[in-house]
Design an enzyme around this catalytic site. Sequence first.
Site, PDB file in Angstrom:
ATOM      1  CG  HIS A   1      44.224 -61.157 107.673  1.00 50.24           C
ATOM      2  ND1 HIS A   1      44.666 -62.098 106.756  1.00 50.24           N
ATOM      3  CD2 HIS A   1      44.373 -59.957 107.070  1.00 50.24           C
ATOM      4  CE1 HIS A   1      45.041 -61.487 105.649  1.00 50.24           C
ATOM      5  NE2 HIS A   1      44.877 -60.187 105.815  1.00 50.24           N
TER       6      HIS A   1
ATOM      7  CG  ASP B   1      43.457 -64.995 108.156  1.00 51.88           C
ATOM      8  OD1 ASP B   1      42.339 -64.626 107.742  1.00 51.88           O
ATOM      9  OD2 ASP B   1      44.526 -64.562 107.703  1.00 51.88           O
TER      10      ASP B   1
ATOM     11  CB  CYS C   1      47.472 -58.320 104.091  1.00 51.99           C
ATOM     12  SG  CYS C   1      45.791 -57.773 103.766  1.00 51.99           S
TER      13      CYS C   1
END
Length: 245
Positions: free
Chosen positions: A213, A181, A133
Amino acid sequence: MKLFCSILILVCAVSCFAVTTKNVSYKSGDDTVQAVLYSPEGKGPFPGIVIVHEWWGLNDWVKEQASKLSDEGYVTLAIDLYRGKVATTSEVAHELMRGVPEDRALRDLHAAVEFIKSQPNVKTDRIGSIGWCMGGGYSLDVALQEPTLTATVINYGHLATDADSLKKINASILGLFGGQDQGIPVDDVQKFAATLKQMGKKVDITVYPDAGHGFENPNSASYRAKDAADARERTQKFFASTLKK
């Protein structure tokens, strides 16, 4: 006796290193920053890996990843860009992420690389980075600003796509992304990979078509166990082939 040997081989296949954990601090400019250092048993020297947390902060899941990697024969340093703060809600995580000055983060990353290199049981010419991330993007930043870095893993982190930035990279790159994502378009991932390949850089990109994500973290609503397991296996093989050769 044969049964005992078989069990011993199996145990060693899973883990042949007893990991020691130590809270450490080091200087980043005028700041003193905290981190957790994980070391395999033995004198080494071992390759080193800088571990960069998600937008949640240095929580138990990230520490678990650092410990697991150390268990495979690496000295790992789980850094803390939030100065001790950990988020439990996305609202707080967003605030903490936005509150990190970019120049301070880059300085902290450089200090982390210098600190792990200074450890007597670390191979200074075999240093890698990994993040998820927010930390995935910062893992790329480590490669952009550390010309001697050997290997970088980017797990669904922000990407640089301009040639002037990417030409600074000397490290081998492994990128693991989710096809669903919304924050990191597949087109950007493909452009990133194509630009690096055109430059002759070593890059290996995998896009998991149905993943969003955060798919590697079981605490995420986007968690996909099969894709997460594959990503971990790719990471293990990548670090073994780059940092242990």
